[in-house]
Design an enzyme around this catalytic site. Structure first.
Site, PDB file in Angstrom:
ATOM      1  N   GLU A 116      -4.795  -4.892  10.729  1.00 19.13           N
ATOM      2  CA  GLU A 116      -3.753  -3.886  10.925  1.00 19.13           C
ATOM      3  C   GLU A 116      -4.013  -3.129  12.230  1.00 19.13           C
ATOM      4  O   GLU A 116      -4.839  -2.212  12.260  1.00 19.13           O
ATOM      5  CB  GLU A 116      -3.752  -2.867   9.778  1.00 19.13           C
ATOM      6  CG  GLU A 116      -3.523  -3.478   8.411  1.00 19.13           C
ATOM      7  CD  GLU A 116      -3.049  -2.435   7.410  1.00 19.13           C
ATOM      8  OE1 GLU A 116      -1.918  -2.600   6.917  1.00 19.13           O
ATOM      9  OE2 GLU A 116      -3.768  -1.458   7.144  1.00 19.13           O
ATOM     10  N   HIS A 126      -9.481   1.181   5.224  1.00 12.97           N
ATOM     11  CA  HIS A 126      -8.176   1.386   5.860  1.00 12.97           C
ATOM     12  C   HIS A 126      -8.346   2.304   7.070  1.00 12.97           C
ATOM     13  O   HIS A 126      -9.119   3.257   7.036  1.00 12.97           O
ATOM     14  CB  HIS A 126      -7.168   1.991   4.875  1.00 12.97           C
ATOM     15  CG  HIS A 126      -5.765   1.909   5.396  1.00 12.97           C
ATOM     16  ND1 HIS A 126      -5.295   2.804   6.325  1.00 12.97           N
ATOM     17  CD2 HIS A 126      -4.763   1.020   5.165  1.00 12.97           C
ATOM     18  CE1 HIS A 126      -4.045   2.473   6.634  1.00 12.97           C
ATOM     19  NE2 HIS A 126      -3.694   1.395   5.946  1.00 12.97           N
ATOM     20  N   GLY A 178       3.023   2.389  10.787  1.00 13.51           N
ATOM     21  CA  GLY A 178       3.970   3.492  10.623  1.00 13.51           C
ATOM     22  C   GLY A 178       4.704   3.859  11.893  1.00 13.51           C
ATOM     23  O   GLY A 178       5.311   4.925  11.981  1.00 13.51           O
ATOM     24  N   GLY A 221       3.083  -1.148   4.216  1.00 14.87           N
ATOM     25  CA  GLY A 221       3.081   0.283   3.936  1.00 14.87           C
ATOM     26  C   GLY A 221       4.478   0.752   3.569  1.00 14.87           C
ATOM     27  O   GLY A 221       4.959   0.531   2.454  1.00 14.87           O
ATOM     28  N   GLY A 222       5.139   1.399   4.511  1.00 18.98           N
ATOM     29  CA  GLY A 222       6.432   2.032   4.267  1.00 18.98           C
ATOM     30  C   GLY A 222       7.439   1.149   3.528  1.00 18.98           C
ATOM     31  O   GLY A 222       8.109   1.605   2.594  1.00 18.98           O
ATOM     32  N   ASN A 230       0.868  -1.182   0.000  1.00 15.51           N
ATOM     33  CA  ASN A 230       0.000   0.000   0.000  1.00 15.51           C
ATOM     34  C   ASN A 230       0.904   1.232   0.000  1.00 15.51           C
ATOM     35  O   ASN A 230       1.530   1.542   1.003  1.00 15.51           O
ATOM     36  CB  ASN A 230      -0.890  -0.041   1.256  1.00 15.51           C
ATOM     37  CG  ASN A 230      -1.697   1.234   1.426  1.00 15.51           C
ATOM     38  OD1 ASN A 230      -1.761   2.071   0.528  1.00 15.51           O
ATOM     39  ND2 ASN A 230      -2.316   1.386   2.591  1.00 15.51           N
ATOM     40  N   TRP A 231       0.988   1.883  -1.137  1.00 17.31           N
ATOM     41  CA  TRP A 231       1.887   3.042  -1.268  1.00 17.31           C
ATOM     42  C   TRP A 231       1.329   4.291  -0.574  1.00 17.31           C
ATOM     43  O   TRP A 231       2.021   5.298  -0.479  1.00 17.31           O
ATOM     44  CB  TRP A 231       2.144   3.346  -2.759  1.00 17.31           C
ATOM     45  CG  TRP A 231       2.904   2.275  -3.486  1.00 17.31           C
ATOM     46  CD1 TRP A 231       3.404   1.105  -2.960  1.00 17.31           C
ATOM     47  CD2 TRP A 231       3.272   2.275  -4.883  1.00 17.31           C
ATOM     48  NE1 TRP A 231       4.046   0.385  -3.942  1.00 17.31           N
ATOM     49  CE2 TRP A 231       3.980   1.070  -5.129  1.00 17.31           C
ATOM     50  CE3 TRP A 231       3.068   3.163  -5.931  1.00 17.31           C
ATOM     51  CZ2 TRP A 231       4.485   0.747  -6.389  1.00 17.31           C
ATOM     52  CZ3 TRP A 231       3.570   2.842  -7.189  1.00 17.31           C
ATOM     53  CH2 TRP A 231       4.273   1.644  -7.411  1.00 17.31           C
ATOM     54  N   LYS A 232       0.090   4.223  -0.137  1.00 12.59           N
ATOM     55  CA  LYS A 232      -0.561   5.371   0.515  1.00 12.59           C
ATOM     56  C   LYS A 232      -0.426   6.614  -0.379  1.00 12.59           C
ATOM     57  O   LYS A 232      -0.434   6.492  -1.599  1.00 12.59           O
ATOM     58  CB  LYS A 232      -0.009   5.582   1.931  1.00 12.59           C
ATOM     59  CG  LYS A 232      -0.111   4.284   2.752  1.00 12.59           C
ATOM     60  CD  LYS A 232       0.114   4.472   4.226  1.00 12.59           C
ATOM     61  CE  LYS A 232      -0.055   3.123   4.935  1.00 12.59           C
ATOM     62  NZ  LYS A 232       0.040   3.211   6.382  1.00 12.59           N
ATOM     63  N   SER A 253       3.893  -2.017  10.164  1.00 16.49           N
ATOM     64  CA  SER A 253       5.361  -1.995  10.309  1.00 16.49           C
ATOM     65  C   SER A 253       6.028  -3.319   9.954  1.00 16.49           C
ATOM     66  O   SER A 253       7.045  -3.671  10.540  1.00 16.49           O
ATOM     67  CB  SER A 253       5.755  -1.571  11.727  1.00 16.49           C
ATOM     68  OG  SER A 253       5.334  -0.244  11.972  1.00 16.49           O
ATOM     69  N   GLU A 280      -6.661   4.655   8.214  1.00 14.34           N
ATOM     70  CA  GLU A 280      -6.426   6.090   7.989  1.00 14.34           C
ATOM     71  C   GLU A 280      -7.696   6.749   7.458  1.00 14.34           C
ATOM     72  O   GLU A 280      -7.958   7.925   7.726  1.00 14.34           O
ATOM     73  CB  GLU A 280      -5.235   6.277   7.033  1.00 14.34           C
ATOM     74  CG  GLU A 280      -3.920   5.995   7.772  1.00 14.34           C
ATOM     75  CD  GLU A 280      -2.799   5.437   6.909  1.00 14.34           C
ATOM     76  OE1 GLU A 280      -2.878   5.513   5.676  1.00 14.34           O
ATOM     77  OE2 GLU A 280      -1.834   4.912   7.508  1.00 14.34           O
TER      78      GLU A 280
HETATM   79  P1  13P Z   1       3.335   0.468   7.587  1.00 10.55           P
HETATM   80  O1  13P Z   1       3.846  -0.838   7.009  1.00 10.55           O
HETATM   81  O2  13P Z   1       4.038   1.657   7.051  1.00 10.55           O
HETATM   82  O3  13P Z   1       3.253   0.396   9.076  1.00 10.55           O
HETATM   83  O4  13P Z   1       1.815   0.610   7.063  1.00 10.55           O
HETATM   84  C1  13P Z   1       0.919  -0.439   7.210  1.00 10.55           C
HETATM   85  C2  13P Z   1      -0.337  -0.104   6.505  1.00 10.55           C
HETATM   86  O5  13P Z   1      -1.106   0.715   6.940  1.00 10.55           O
HETATM   87  C3  13P Z   1      -0.606  -0.789   5.224  1.00 10.55           C
HETATM   88  O6  13P Z   1      -1.910  -0.574   4.810  1.00 10.55           O
END
Ligand code: 13P
Length: 251
Positions: free
Chosen positions: A167, A95, A173, A233-234, A9-11, A212, A97
């Site tokens: 998650e 998600h 993050g 994510g990251g 997920n590149w956000k 993470s 967020e």
């Molecule tokens: P991180 O891997 O950056 O913690 O993000 C997880 C995430 O929210 C994937 O959707």
């Protein structure tokens, strides 16, 4: 046997130039055969990713879709039918967020889930508890409530062609990861919740862990019986790191 899925997920990250670099890196990866791999760029870069990844075994997905499946008057939104038309295979729904920063509730999330499926996309339903809920010992209750809302709206059969991503919000993050044992406990509870309604659906649905995940922590997480891959994510913004996580799912 469930086939693992690792999705990046590149956000809200990327520019035309950085996406091009990332795709170049992804194209060079040695990916394991028994694992489904996907990336979810911001909508603007979906076409670039699909063109750039042509012939590579990496599917493309979106991070959200509209509540209405078909195109129409809904300013700023993107319909699941448009994502399917662009060549997407997956779409994230719910998600944290979006739940927390944009106030998306279970009703809207169920509609997006249904919209995605009606267009042939595979929804990836994201669930997870906040730090406060975790500290109050409410993890399983919160996650079951989030999944229960979709079961209530669409029936358990909807999970026959869907993916779930657990998650924990406190792990996203932050560099904090649920231990494999903690995550397995929640994944097991999710599968049991579905099994109470339909054992076949429960056995088949892939439940990913996200929060993470790095190459160093992936293998142990993916080794748990009810963890069927990861939502990254990251670490998915670095092709080599992402490739190592994909390989951990194949080992
Ligand atoms: P991180 O891997 O950056 O913690 O993000 C997880 C995430 O929210 C994937 O959707």
């Amino acid at each position: 046997m469930r086939r693992p899925l690792v999705a990046g997920n590149w956000k809200m990250h990327g520019t035309t130039a950085s996406v091009s670099e990332l795709i170049k890196g992804l194209r060079l990866l040695a990916l394991p055969g028994g694992v489904d791999v996907a990336v979810m760029p911001p909508c603007l870069y979906i076409s670039q990713a699909i063109a750039g990844l042509a012939g590579k075994n990496v599917a493309v997905g979106a991070q959200d879709c509209a509540v209405e499946p078909m195109q129409g008057a809904l300013t700023g939104e993107i319909a699941a039918s448009q994502l399917a038309d662009a060549g997407c295979r997956y779409v994230l729904v719910g998600h944290s967020e979006r739940r927390l920063l944009l106030g998306e509730g279970d009703g809207v999330i169920s509609r997006k889930f249904a919209a995605a499926q009606s267009c042939g996309l595979i929804p990836v339903l994201c669930v997870g508890e906040t730090r406060e809920q975790y500290e109050a010992g409410e993890t399983v209750a919160v996650v079951m409530r989030q999944i229960g809302a979709v079961i209530e709206a669409l029936g358990v059969g909807a999970f026959a062609k869907a993916v779930i991503a657990y998650e924990p919000v406190w792990a996203i993050g932050t560099g904090l990861t649920a231990t494999p044992k903690q995550a397995q406990q929640v994944h097991g509870a999710i599968r049991a919740q579905l099994a109470a309604e339909n054992a076949v659906v429960a056995e088949g649905v892939r439940i990913l862990y996200g929060g993470s995940v790095k190459a160093a922590s992936a293998a142990e997480l993916f080794g748990m019986p009810d963890i069927d891959g990861g939502l990254i994510g990251g670490a998915s913004l670095n092709a080599d790191e992402f490739g190592a996580i994909c390989r951990a799912a194949g080992s």
